[in-house]
Design an enzyme around this catalytic site. Structure first.
Site, PDB file in Angstrom:
ATOM      1  N   HIS A  65       0.809  -1.233   0.000  1.00 27.36           N
ATOM      2  CA  HIS A  65       0.000   0.000   0.000  1.00 27.36           C
ATOM      3  C   HIS A  65       0.838   1.276   0.000  1.00 27.36           C
ATOM      4  CE1 HIS A  65       0.112   1.020   4.407  1.00 27.36           C
ATOM      5  NE2 HIS A  65       0.206  -0.285   4.581  1.00 27.36           N
ATOM      6  N   GLU A 212      -5.216   1.837   2.504  1.00 27.35           N
ATOM      7  CA  GLU A 212      -5.132   0.628   3.338  1.00 27.35           C
ATOM      8  C   GLU A 212      -5.408   0.954   4.790  1.00 27.35           C
ATOM      9  OE1 GLU A 212      -3.218  -2.425   5.917  1.00 27.35           O
ATOM     10  OE2 GLU A 212      -2.787  -0.284   5.798  1.00 27.35           O
ATOM     11  N   GLU A 213      -4.865   2.088   5.235  1.00 26.65           N
ATOM     12  CA  GLU A 213      -4.884   2.389   6.673  1.00 26.65           C
ATOM     13  C   GLU A 213      -6.272   2.696   7.223  1.00 26.65           C
ATOM     14  OE1 GLU A 213      -2.454   1.810   8.528  1.00 26.65           O
ATOM     15  OE2 GLU A 213      -0.597   2.022   7.388  1.00 26.65           O
ATOM     16  N   HIS A 323       3.676   3.229  12.790  1.00 29.65           N
ATOM     17  CA  HIS A 323       2.606   4.222  12.991  1.00 29.65           C
ATOM     18  C   HIS A 323       3.062   5.404  13.852  1.00 29.65           C
ATOM     19  CE1 HIS A 323      -1.151   1.802  11.579  1.00 29.65           C
ATOM     20  NE2 HIS A 323      -0.108   1.647  10.795  1.00 29.65           N
TER      21      HIS A 323
HETATM   22 CO    CO Z   1       0.649  -1.287   6.422  1.00 33.17          CO
END
Ligand code: CO
Length: 360
Positions: A65, A212-213, A323
């Site tokens: 992604h 994606e997130e 993250h």
């Molecule tokens: Co990822």
């Protein structure tokens, strides 16, 4: 700077918060176009590159992604501070007192999520974590009009972490933002480069997905377009080799090779495919490690349940501190992932894939 390090640097420094992947897509397009026969996009912006092998089928979908954790502008206060909506799985204490860039029609605006000085805090307040609802970005504007007029900030403008790539103290470790999942994209480019030199007995689709997130959205749409027989997703794995994290939470270690997910909250891999990947790794002398997570979620899950179901697996390059504004990865793990995935795809002929897809 050598090619792969330069590529990782460019991909991680690029700003592509969820829904605003354009700058990353441009890099992917530039890198993949000389290596594949055709490229197209799906209706939400995922890039699908098709490498024609010696046979038209089976169809192998390799995915990673493009989006990274980010935000978008919610509104601007009368004093000129920017309030924001988060995109993706942020931790409140990871957001605060960090640098960001707002991508406006007038260009890039820098700012910081201001945090009150401890000088004025009570002992009780100092022990508390600040909640994101109370946060704002200080862009140095004097008023709302100044922020909108001079700086060009509008509601909906994307916001990305401001953090730059470095080779960590000259070693094999790299530090930067957005290794989730630019490390997967860089690996995908290198796999396609390798497959372009020695073609596989199949059609391979390199898919750089969007969004994606916030729920694997680009993987859902692109897997419908590709109609794969096999899915291989490339992701950032959860390294658990630093103080304060335990093997009960995650198991990957930097330097122990690419990881194979055996469980996460979004999918179970196909076990025949797992065994096939492990056999290839052993044959090539590539170390691999396994990961069982109770949480997480990744694009492989959408590929797996597209159409009538697709045997799929998630292969990772382990990363510390995902993250957040700064992650750490190991170059050797990246090299191992590229070699492993290239060899796996090169062995995916019609007979092998038919066997992997058989439940008899
Ligand atoms: Co990822």
């Amino acid at each position: 700077m050598p090619r792969v390090r330069r590529l990782l640097k460019e991909l991680t420094n690029a700003h592509g918060p969820t829904g605003f992947e354009g700058p990353v897509r441009a890099i992917m397009r530039r890198e993949l176009s000389p290596l594949v026969s055709d490229m197209k996009t799906d209706g939400v912006g995922s890039l699908i590159a098709h490498l024609v092998g010696s046979a038209e089928s089976p169809r192998v979908m390799l995915s990673a992604h493009m989006d990274e954790l980010g935000m978008l502008v919610k509104y601007i206060t009368p004093e000129g501070f920017v309030k924001f909506q988060t995109l993706g799985g942020w931790l409140d204490q990871g957001i605060i007192n960090q640098r960001y860039v707002i991508l406006t029609r007038k260009g890039t605006v820098q700012g910081v999520t201001g945090l009150k000085t401890p000088h004025v805090m009570s002992a009780e307040d100092r022990a508390k974590a600040m909640k994101r609802d109370h946060m704002f970005i200080d862009v140095g504007a004097t008023s709302s009009d100044d922020a909108k007029g001079r700086l060009g900030i509008r509601p909906g403008d994307p916001i990305a972490p401001d953090s730059t790539f470095v080779q960590l103290n000259g070693g094999k470790l790299y530090m930067g933002k957005a290794f989730d999942d630019r490390v997967g994209l860089a690996a995908m480019i290198e796999v396609i480069r390798s497959l372009n030199e020695r073609r596989p007995p199949n059609s391979t689709f390199a898919v750089a997905t969007v969004q994606e997130e916030i729920g694997l959205r680009g993987a859902q749409t692109s897997s419908y377009q590709v109609r794969p027989d096999i899915g291989i997703n490339l992701e950032a794995g959860v390294a658990a080799d630093y103080p304060g994290i335990s093997s009960d939470e995650a198991q990957e270690r930097l330097g122990d090779g690419p990881g194979i997910f055996l469980h996460d909250a979004s999918m179970l891999p196909n076990l025949k495919l797992r065994d096939f990947v492990v056999e290839v790794a052993q044959a090539r002398g590539i170390p691999v490690q396994f990961e069982v997570l109770s949480g997480y979620g990744e694009d492989g899950a959408e590929v797996q349940r597209s159409h009538e179901g697709v045997p799929s697996i998630n292969i990772t390059v382990p990363v510390r501190y995902l993250h957040n504004h700064n992650g750490v990865m190991n170059r050797e793990d990246f090299n191992g992932a590229v070699e492993l995935v290239s060899e796996v795809i090169r062995r995916m002929d019609a007979k092998t894939v038919a066997d992997l897809r058989s439940f008899d």
